[in-house]
Design a protein around this motif. Structure first.
Motif, PDB file in Angstrom:
ATOM      1  N   ARG A   6      -9.181   0.377   3.224  1.00  0.00           N
ATOM      2  CA  ARG A   6      -8.968  -0.994   2.764  1.00  0.00           C
ATOM      3  C   ARG A   6     -10.158  -1.411   1.900  1.00  0.00           C
ATOM      4  O   ARG A   6     -11.287  -1.506   2.384  1.00  0.00           O
ATOM      5  CB  ARG A   6      -8.841  -1.935   3.962  1.00  0.00           C
ATOM      6  CG  ARG A   6      -7.609  -1.664   4.825  1.00  0.00           C
ATOM      7  CD  ARG A   6      -7.725  -2.306   6.183  1.00  0.00           C
ATOM      8  NE  ARG A   6      -8.830  -1.702   6.955  1.00  0.00           N
ATOM      9  CZ  ARG A   6      -9.192  -2.092   8.159  1.00  0.00           C
ATOM     10  NH1 ARG A   6      -8.572  -3.096   8.756  1.00  0.00           N
ATOM     11  NH2 ARG A   6     -10.187  -1.490   8.787  1.00  0.00           N
ATOM     12  N   VAL A   7      -9.877  -1.666   0.644  1.00  0.00           N
ATOM     13  CA  VAL A   7     -10.933  -1.975  -0.330  1.00  0.00           C
ATOM     14  C   VAL A   7     -10.646  -3.329  -0.969  1.00  0.00           C
ATOM     15  O   VAL A   7      -9.573  -3.543  -1.540  1.00  0.00           O
ATOM     16  CB  VAL A   7     -11.026  -0.888  -1.423  1.00  0.00           C
ATOM     17  CG1 VAL A   7     -12.171  -1.196  -2.372  1.00  0.00           C
ATOM     18  CG2 VAL A   7     -11.200   0.492  -0.787  1.00  0.00           C
ATOM     19  N   ALA A   8     -11.617  -4.218  -0.888  1.00  0.00           N
ATOM     20  CA  ALA A   8     -11.447  -5.572  -1.440  1.00  0.00           C
ATOM     21  C   ALA A   8     -12.150  -5.708  -2.780  1.00  0.00           C
ATOM     22  O   ALA A   8     -13.220  -5.127  -3.004  1.00  0.00           O
ATOM     23  CB  ALA A   8     -12.000  -6.613  -0.465  1.00  0.00           C
ATOM     24  N   THR A   9     -11.551  -6.473  -3.653  1.00  0.00           N
ATOM     25  CA  THR A   9     -12.174  -6.864  -4.921  1.00  0.00           C
ATOM     26  C   THR A   9     -11.413  -8.076  -5.445  1.00  0.00           C
ATOM     27  O   THR A   9     -10.290  -8.347  -5.001  1.00  0.00           O
ATOM     28  CB  THR A   9     -12.147  -5.709  -5.944  1.00  0.00           C
ATOM     29  OG1 THR A   9     -13.009  -6.021  -7.033  1.00  0.00           O
ATOM     30  CG2 THR A   9     -10.745  -5.449  -6.461  1.00  0.00           C
ATOM     31  N   ALA A  10     -12.026  -8.807  -6.347  1.00  0.00           N
ATOM     32  CA  ALA A  10     -11.348  -9.955  -6.956  1.00  0.00           C
ATOM     33  C   ALA A  10     -10.469  -9.439  -8.091  1.00  0.00           C
ATOM     34  O   ALA A  10     -10.981  -8.956  -9.095  1.00  0.00           O
ATOM     35  CB  ALA A  10     -12.366 -10.966  -7.474  1.00  0.00           C
ATOM     36  N   ASP A  14      -5.626   0.986  -0.195  1.00  0.00           N
ATOM     37  CA  ASP A  14      -5.131  -0.344   0.173  1.00  0.00           C
ATOM     38  C   ASP A  14      -6.024  -1.393  -0.490  1.00  0.00           C
ATOM     39  O   ASP A  14      -7.035  -1.810   0.073  1.00  0.00           O
ATOM     40  CB  ASP A  14      -5.154  -0.497   1.695  1.00  0.00           C
ATOM     41  CG  ASP A  14      -4.509  -1.807   2.159  1.00  0.00           C
ATOM     42  OD1 ASP A  14      -3.961  -2.536   1.311  1.00  0.00           O
ATOM     43  OD2 ASP A  14      -4.569  -2.091   3.376  1.00  0.00           O
ATOM     44  N   LEU A  15      -5.667  -1.775  -1.712  1.00  0.00           N
ATOM     45  CA  LEU A  15      -6.458  -2.731  -2.474  1.00  0.00           C
ATOM     46  C   LEU A  15      -6.104  -4.157  -2.063  1.00  0.00           C
ATOM     47  O   LEU A  15      -4.926  -4.527  -2.004  1.00  0.00           O
ATOM     48  CB  LEU A  15      -6.225  -2.543  -3.972  1.00  0.00           C
ATOM     49  CG  LEU A  15      -6.624  -1.189  -4.566  1.00  0.00           C
ATOM     50  CD1 LEU A  15      -6.333  -1.163  -6.063  1.00  0.00           C
ATOM     51  CD2 LEU A  15      -8.096  -0.913  -4.308  1.00  0.00           C
ATOM     52  N   ILE A  16      -7.136  -4.947  -1.797  1.00  0.00           N
ATOM     53  CA  ILE A  16      -6.949  -6.314  -1.309  1.00  0.00           C
ATOM     54  C   ILE A  16      -7.636  -7.280  -2.261  1.00  0.00           C
ATOM     55  O   ILE A  16      -8.799  -7.101  -2.625  1.00  0.00           O
ATOM     56  CB  ILE A  16      -7.533  -6.461   0.113  1.00  0.00           C
ATOM     57  CG1 ILE A  16      -6.878  -5.453   1.059  1.00  0.00           C
ATOM     58  CG2 ILE A  16      -7.352  -7.883   0.634  1.00  0.00           C
ATOM     59  CD1 ILE A  16      -7.558  -5.327   2.402  1.00  0.00           C
ATOM     60  N   ASP A  17      -6.924  -8.304  -2.676  1.00  0.00           N
ATOM     61  CA  ASP A  17      -7.434  -9.298  -3.619  1.00  0.00           C
ATOM     62  C   ASP A  17      -8.221 -10.374  -2.874  1.00  0.00           C
ATOM     63  O   ASP A  17      -7.638 -11.237  -2.209  1.00  0.00           O
ATOM     64  CB  ASP A  17      -6.255  -9.934  -4.377  1.00  0.00           C
ATOM     65  CG  ASP A  17      -6.700 -10.949  -5.424  1.00  0.00           C
ATOM     66  OD1 ASP A  17      -7.919 -11.041  -5.692  1.00  0.00           O
ATOM     67  OD2 ASP A  17      -5.826 -11.655  -5.969  1.00  0.00           O
ATOM     68  N   LEU A  18      -9.558 -10.322  -2.987  1.00  0.00           N
ATOM     69  CA  LEU A  18     -10.418 -11.307  -2.326  1.00  0.00           C
ATOM     70  C   LEU A  18     -11.558 -11.708  -3.252  1.00  0.00           C
ATOM     71  O   LEU A  18     -12.176 -10.850  -3.888  1.00  0.00           O
ATOM     72  CB  LEU A  18     -11.005 -10.743  -1.028  1.00  0.00           C
ATOM     73  CG  LEU A  18     -10.046 -10.488   0.142  1.00  0.00           C
ATOM     74  CD1 LEU A  18     -10.795  -9.832   1.298  1.00  0.00           C
ATOM     75  CD2 LEU A  18      -9.386 -11.789   0.605  1.00  0.00           C
ATOM     76  N   GLN A  19     -11.848 -13.004  -3.296  1.00  0.00           N
ATOM     77  CA  GLN A  19     -13.004 -13.489  -4.033  1.00  0.00           C
ATOM     78  C   GLN A  19     -14.276 -13.070  -3.281  1.00  0.00           C
ATOM     79  O   GLN A  19     -14.215 -12.689  -2.099  1.00  0.00           O
ATOM     80  CB  GLN A  19     -12.938 -15.017  -4.183  1.00  0.00           C
ATOM     81  CG  GLN A  19     -11.724 -15.509  -4.945  1.00  0.00           C
ATOM     82  CD  GLN A  19     -11.719 -15.098  -6.399  1.00  0.00           C
ATOM     83  OE1 GLN A  19     -12.744 -14.676  -6.936  1.00  0.00           O
ATOM     84  NE2 GLN A  19     -10.572 -15.170  -7.060  1.00  0.00           N
ATOM     85  N   PRO A  20     -15.442 -13.104  -3.953  1.00  0.00           N
ATOM     86  CA  PRO A  20     -16.664 -12.575  -3.330  1.00  0.00           C
ATOM     87  C   PRO A  20     -16.950 -13.080  -1.918  1.00  0.00           C
ATOM     88  O   PRO A  20     -17.178 -12.268  -1.003  1.00  0.00           O
ATOM     89  CB  PRO A  20     -17.759 -12.993  -4.322  1.00  0.00           C
ATOM     90  CG  PRO A  20     -17.066 -12.964  -5.639  1.00  0.00           C
ATOM     91  CD  PRO A  20     -15.684 -13.492  -5.358  1.00  0.00           C
TER      92      PRO A  20
END
Length: 356
Positions: free
Chosen positions: A151-155, A179-185
């Motif tokens: 699970r990898v987060a990035t904006a 598993d790309l996850i859309d998250l702000q910093p």
């Protein structure tokens, strides 16, 4: 009164009307959650600026009140945004005149379906170690290949997202296998602390907090060397620039002054950035050292903005970014190089910035 600008675009070209309504609705939500500085004098026109909390000359200009000092006949309204995607949305919604935004969102904004009518007027910084992919200790991630199934987060739609896709492509990893996850910093930091994500690609100052209990896998400096550079840019609405070129000149002069301060008086620069980031001057100095800041001479060289009538290779950089985004199916297609050349605002260069 407020100086208005025209924006155009939508989320997906095939659903233009409904998507545009969605973008505008999203814009209202974005703006409702933004931090806005400065009260307004109703007798003056207002210049609306979007900024982000990454170390740059833009924060120095804001902290020191240089624009307010240089333009006393205007209200100067600063609004904080979390990412370039949100700033693009605000341009579409006609809510801002200037923005500090990453090169990947600009490439996206100048492409269909958004086709935002704005122009690049400045290079705030070139990404180095100030944007990176960090894996949480104990996750077993030591290489890009190890991201498969993680699970990898990035904006999304940010320079960090662009760099993450570039890193996956370079390593031969299909993004569908991650598993790309859309998250702000800040949201990605919270998810990291809860153990909800295994890795995050983001920028300072959040990046340094992740490094406290994580390992850097790759930084944007390495990707730049491999042909996928990212930058933070200053953009202005084309309508605003056409109507108020003298304001654009003044804005560029104070931004050039900030670049000079970073080079000539790093302590003063760090103190100004620290005040905006609510951190110590020592921490701000460390953050500034992780980016690359151009000199005024470099800024107007053929490599970057260029000079009046001769847009620099920054246009090629943006075109290349758009082509990569199209390959990654992030946008339908990349517009021709001329679209990006026309979007480099070179009027008055190099004289304007040299007068700071």
């Amino acid at each position: 009164m407020t100086i208005e600008l025209r924006g155009a675009g939508n989320r997906r070209g095939a659903r233009s009307v409904s998507a545009l309504l969605g973008v505008l609705a999203a814009a209202m939500l974005v703006l409702a959650g933004c931090s806005v500085d400065n009260s307004e004098d109703s007798s003056k026109p207002t210049i609306r600026l979007a900024y982000q909390s990454f170390p740059s000359g833009d924060l120095i200009v804001k902290n020191n009140g240089w624009l307010e000092e240089a333009l006393p006949d205007y209200n100067i309204k600063w609004t904080k945004f979390d990412s370039g995607a949100d700033i693009n949305t605000a341009f579409v919604a006609k809510e801002i005149d200037f923005g500090a935004i990453g090169s990947s969102p600009v490439a996206r904004g100048l492409s269909a379906p958004l086709n935002i009518p704005y122009e690049v007027v400045f290079v705030l910084d070139v990404a180095g170690d100030n944007e990176a992919l960090v894996a949480r200790n104990g996750t077993g991630i030591n290489t890009i290949a190890d991201l498969k199934g993680k699970r990898v987060a990035t904006a999304f739609a940010s320079t960090a997202h662009y760099s993450l896709l570039a890193a996956l492509n370079q390593a031969g990893v299909d993004p569908k296998d991650v598993d790309l996850i859309d998250l702000q910093p800040q949201a990605s930091l919270a998810a990291w602390q809860r153990g909800d994500v295994d890795a995050v690609y983001t920028w300072l100052p959040t990046l340094d907090e992740l490094r406290n209990d994580g390992t850097t896998i790759i930084a944007s400096r390495e990707l730049a060397t491999a042909g996928k550079p990212t930058l933070d840019l200053g953009v202005v609405s084309t309508e605003f620039a056409d109507a108020h070129p003298e304001v654009v000149d003044t804005w560029r002069k104070v931004q050039a002054r900030a670049l000079t301060l970073i080079k000539d008086d790093p302590q003063a620069a760090a103190e100004a950035v620290a005040a905006q980031l609510n951190t110590t001057p020592e921490d701000a100095a460390n953050q500034l050292e992780q980016g690359t800041y151009l000199t005024v001479a470099e800024l107007t060289s053929p490599t970057w903005l260029g000079t009046e009538g001769n847009p620099g290779n920054l246009a090629e950089n943006l075109h290349s970014a758009a082509e990569f985004l199209a390959e990654q199916q992030q946008i339908p297609s990349a517009p021709p190089l001329k679209t990006f050349q026309d979007a480099i605002y070179t009027k008055g260069l190099p004289g304007v910035v040299e007068q700071q």
